[in-house]
Each structure stands twice: as structure tokens, then as C-alpha cells.
Design a protein around this motif. Structure first.
Motif, PDB file in Angstrom:
ATOM      1  N   ASP A  81       0.835  -1.204   0.000  1.00 36.91           N
ATOM      2  CA  ASP A  81       0.000   0.000   0.000  1.00 36.91           C
ATOM      3  C   ASP A  81       0.873   1.258   0.000  1.00 36.91           C
ATOM      4  O   ASP A  81       0.586   2.223  -0.706  1.00 36.91           O
ATOM      5  CB  ASP A  81      -0.918   0.026   1.222  1.00 36.91           C
ATOM      6  N   ILE A  82       1.939   1.230   0.777  1.00 34.05           N
ATOM      7  CA  ILE A  82       2.852   2.373   0.830  1.00 34.05           C
ATOM      8  C   ILE A  82       3.466   2.623  -0.549  1.00 34.05           C
ATOM      9  O   ILE A  82       3.562   3.768  -1.001  1.00 34.05           O
ATOM     10  CB  ILE A  82       3.963   2.156   1.889  1.00 34.05           C
ATOM     11  N   GLU A  83       3.864   1.556  -1.229  1.00 33.39           N
ATOM     12  CA  GLU A  83       4.418   1.707  -2.587  1.00 33.39           C
ATOM     13  C   GLU A  83       3.375   2.279  -3.543  1.00 33.39           C
ATOM     14  O   GLU A  83       3.690   3.146  -4.362  1.00 33.39           O
ATOM     15  CB  GLU A  83       4.941   0.363  -3.109  1.00 33.39           C
ATOM     16  N   ILE A  84       2.149   1.805  -3.435  1.00 32.26           N
ATOM     17  CA  ILE A  84       1.061   2.337  -4.269  1.00 32.26           C
ATOM     18  C   ILE A  84       0.895   3.835  -3.996  1.00 32.26           C
ATOM     19  O   ILE A  84       0.794   4.642  -4.927  1.00 32.26           O
ATOM     20  CB  ILE A  84      -0.246   1.566  -4.020  1.00 32.26           C
ATOM     21  N   LEU A  85       0.881   4.206  -2.733  1.00 37.31           N
ATOM     22  CA  LEU A  85       0.721   5.616  -2.362  1.00 37.31           C
ATOM     23  C   LEU A  85       1.875   6.480  -2.888  1.00 37.31           C
ATOM     24  O   LEU A  85       1.649   7.604  -3.341  1.00 37.31           O
ATOM     25  CB  LEU A  85       0.598   5.748  -0.846  1.00 37.31           C
ATOM     26  N   LYS A  86       3.087   5.949  -2.830  1.00 32.42           N
ATOM     27  CA  LYS A  86       4.233   6.708  -3.347  1.00 32.42           C
ATOM     28  C   LYS A  86       4.065   6.998  -4.835  1.00 32.42           C
ATOM     29  O   LYS A  86       4.306   8.117  -5.300  1.00 32.42           O
ATOM     30  CB  LYS A  86       5.535   5.948  -3.102  1.00 32.42           C
ATOM     31  N   HIS A  87       3.649   5.981  -5.585  1.00 32.69           N
ATOM     32  CA  HIS A  87       3.473   6.171  -7.031  1.00 32.69           C
ATOM     33  C   HIS A  87       2.305   7.123  -7.319  1.00 32.69           C
ATOM     34  O   HIS A  87       2.402   7.971  -8.213  1.00 32.69           O
ATOM     35  CB  HIS A  87       3.266   4.829  -7.730  1.00 32.69           C
ATOM     36  N   LEU A  88       1.215   6.997  -6.568  1.00 35.77           N
ATOM     37  CA  LEU A  88       0.076   7.893  -6.759  1.00 35.77           C
ATOM     38  C   LEU A  88       0.436   9.326  -6.383  1.00 35.77           C
ATOM     39  O   LEU A  88      -0.053  10.274  -6.998  1.00 35.77           O
ATOM     40  CB  LEU A  88      -1.130   7.425  -5.939  1.00 35.77           C
ATOM     41  N   ASN A  89       1.290   9.473  -5.389  1.00 36.67           N
ATOM     42  CA  ASN A  89       1.711  10.809  -4.980  1.00 36.67           C
ATOM     43  C   ASN A  89       2.522  11.479  -6.084  1.00 36.67           C
ATOM     44  O   ASN A  89       2.405  12.680  -6.296  1.00 36.67           O
ATOM     45  CB  ASN A  89       2.523  10.733  -3.685  1.00 36.67           C
ATOM     46  N   ARG A  90       3.314  10.714  -6.792  1.00 36.05           N
ATOM     47  CA  ARG A  90       4.103  11.266  -7.911  1.00 36.05           C
ATOM     48  C   ARG A  90       3.225  11.554  -9.125  1.00 36.05           C
ATOM     49  O   ARG A  90       3.471  12.506  -9.862  1.00 36.05           O
ATOM     50  CB  ARG A  90       5.202  10.289  -8.310  1.00 36.05           C
ATOM     51  N   ASN A  91       2.228  10.678  -9.344  1.00 32.09           N
ATOM     52  CA  ASN A  91       1.355  10.825 -10.516  1.00 32.09           C
ATOM     53  C   ASN A  91       0.004  10.194 -10.197  1.00 32.09           C
ATOM     54  O   ASN A  91      -0.165   8.983 -10.335  1.00 32.09           O
ATOM     55  CB  ASN A  91       1.982  10.154 -11.740  1.00 32.09           C
ATOM     56  N   SER A  92      -0.947  11.012  -9.776  1.00 27.29           N
ATOM     57  CA  SER A  92      -2.258  10.476  -9.384  1.00 27.29           C
ATOM     58  C   SER A  92      -3.062   9.963 -10.577  1.00 27.29           C
ATOM     59  O   SER A  92      -4.074   9.295 -10.385  1.00 27.29           O
ATOM     60  CB  SER A  92      -3.061  11.526  -8.623  1.00 27.29           C
ATOM     61  N   ARG A  93      -2.602  10.218 -11.798  1.00 27.20           N
ATOM     62  CA  ARG A  93      -3.298   9.737 -12.996  1.00 27.20           C
ATOM     63  C   ARG A  93      -2.671   8.469 -13.578  1.00 27.20           C
ATOM     64  O   ARG A  93      -3.057   8.036 -14.659  1.00 27.20           O
ATOM     65  CB  ARG A  93      -3.323  10.834 -14.051  1.00 27.20           C
ATOM     66  N   ILE A  94      -1.737   7.883 -12.861  1.00 19.23           N
ATOM     67  CA  ILE A  94      -1.105   6.666 -13.353  1.00 19.23           C
ATOM     68  C   ILE A  94      -2.174   5.592 -13.578  1.00 19.23           C
ATOM     69  O   ILE A  94      -3.122   5.469 -12.803  1.00 19.23           O
ATOM     70  CB  ILE A  94      -0.002   6.180 -12.372  1.00 19.23           C
ATOM     71  N   LYS A  95      -2.052   4.876 -14.643  1.00 15.55           N
ATOM     72  CA  LYS A  95      -3.015   3.807 -14.963  1.00 15.55           C
ATOM     73  C   LYS A  95      -2.788   2.616 -14.031  1.00 15.55           C
ATOM     74  O   LYS A  95      -1.659   2.286 -13.667  1.00 15.55           O
ATOM     75  CB  LYS A  95      -2.850   3.348 -16.417  1.00 15.55           C
ATOM     76  N   ASN A  96      -3.882   1.972 -13.652  1.00 16.07           N
ATOM     77  CA  ASN A  96      -3.788   0.819 -12.751  1.00 16.07           C
ATOM     78  C   ASN A  96      -2.900  -0.283 -13.326  1.00 16.07           C
ATOM     79  O   ASN A  96      -2.180  -0.942 -12.585  1.00 16.07           O
ATOM     80  CB  ASN A  96      -5.172   0.265 -12.424  1.00 16.07           C
ATOM     81  N   LYS A  97      -2.939  -0.461 -14.640  1.00 11.30           N
ATOM     82  CA  LYS A  97      -2.104  -1.487 -15.260  1.00 11.30           C
ATOM     83  C   LYS A  97      -0.623  -1.200 -15.024  1.00 11.30           C
ATOM     84  O   LYS A  97       0.143  -2.089 -14.638  1.00 11.30           O
ATOM     85  CB  LYS A  97      -2.404  -1.562 -16.756  1.00 11.30           C
ATOM     86  N   ARG A  98      -0.211   0.058 -15.218  1.00  9.13           N
ATOM     87  CA  ARG A  98       1.186   0.439 -15.008  1.00  9.13           C
ATOM     88  C   ARG A  98       1.552   0.364 -13.520  1.00  9.13           C
ATOM     89  O   ARG A  98       2.622  -0.137 -13.172  1.00  9.13           O
ATOM     90  CB  ARG A  98       1.445   1.843 -15.553  1.00  9.13           C
ATOM     91  N   LEU A  99       0.658   0.820 -12.676  1.00  8.54           N
ATOM     92  CA  LEU A  99       0.884   0.761 -11.239  1.00  8.54           C
ATOM     93  C   LEU A  99       1.022  -0.687 -10.778  1.00  8.54           C
ATOM     94  O   LEU A  99       1.898  -1.013  -9.966  1.00  8.54           O
ATOM     95  CB  LEU A  99      -0.252   1.467 -10.500  1.00  8.54           C
ATOM     96  N   ALA A 100       0.219  -1.572 -11.333  1.00  8.53           N
ATOM     97  CA  ALA A 100       0.290  -3.002 -10.998  1.00  8.53           C
ATOM     98  C   ALA A 100       1.659  -3.570 -11.363  1.00  8.53           C
ATOM     99  O   ALA A 100       2.241  -4.345 -10.594  1.00  8.53           O
ATOM    100  CB  ALA A 100      -0.822  -3.760 -11.712  1.00  8.53           C
TER     101      ALA A 100
END
Length: 138
Positions: free
Chosen positions: A6-25
Motif C-alpha cells: 500500500d505504501i508503494e502504491i501511495l508513493k506512485h500515486l503521490n508522484r502521478n495520481s493519474r497513473i493507470k492501474n495497469k502500469r501501477l500493478a
């Protein structure tokens, strides 16, 4: 309970809240549906409060970026807070702080004259210190 993923997900969302779920996955080594479920849980639990937009204010001709530290001159903060609400379009962030200053305001102004007008009116409610922003580092 928030875990390391979850922390890793939050870090990526904090950098780019529009990141696609596929890329975030891909970045956190989960499937896209698993990431979406985790994000939903983070929203529902209140960990994610809102998604925001960061604007390059200089491209909108807001060339004066400042922080203003504010010390209220009396115990009644209501008049100051009413004034601040009328200036919402100039204020990027507004924080209540500890120490000898009560508030910290991050503002953007088109011109030095606009800043001076704001400070002239602020002076009716508080003492203040202005800190000019030279550049943003991150």
C-alpha cells in the motif's frame, strides 16, 4: 491496516495520481484488479483523502510565489479566517502551525503590487513575515 505494498502504491500515486492501474500493478508486482481494490480500500478507509492537481503557476502569469508566516494580533482568529476565505484564489495552501506564528500561507500573485495589496489587508488582522520562493526543488 496499511502494508508495504500500500505504501508503494501511495508513493506512485503521490508522484502521478493519474497513473493507470495497469502500469501501477507492474510497478508493485500485482494485477490491475488487485491494485484497484487496494486503492478503493485506501479511499474508503480515509487514507486517500482526495486527488489533487499541481499547476505551474508561472505559466498562468502568477510570477510572485511566497510563503507568509502569520501571527494573529488578538485571540479572535475568526476575522482573519474570513479574510483568508475571500482570497482563496491567491492561496495555494494554508496551514495552522505551532510556535510564535499561528499560520503559514503559500500564495501566488501576478505582480508585486498584488502582493502588496494582499499584505496591506492582512496587516489589519495579523503580523506577518514574507518568504520569497526562489525555485521549487522537487
Amino acid at each position: 491496516m496499511v502494508d508495504d505494498t500500500d505504501i508503494e502504491i501511495l508513493k506512485h500515486l503521490n508522484r502521478n495520481s493519474r497513473i493507470k492501474n495497469k502500469r501501477l500493478a507492474e510497478l508493485v508486482h500485482l494485477t490491475a484488479p488487485a491494485v484497484a481494490a487496494r486503492i478503493d480500500t485506501l479511499v474508503e478507509s480515509g487514507v486517500i483523502k482526495k486527488y489533487t492537481l499541481e499547476v505551474d503557476t508561472s505559466k498562468l502569469d502568477f510570477d510572485r510565489q511566497v510563503f507568509i508566516q502569520v501571527a494573529i494580533t488578538n485571540f479572535n482568529h475568526e476575522d482573519y479566517l474570513k479574510f483568508i476565505k475571500t482570497k482563496r484564489n491567491l492561496i495555494r495552501h494554508h496551514y495552522k502551525t505551532s510556535g510564535d506564528m499561528n499560520y503559514l500561507i503559500e500564495c501566488s500573485f501576478h505582480t508585486t503590487s498584488d502582493l502588496n495589496d494582499f499584505l496591506y489587508n492582512l496587516d489589519k488582522y495579523a503580523n506577518y513575515r514574507v518568504i520569497d520562493i526562489i525555485s521549487q526543488l522537487i
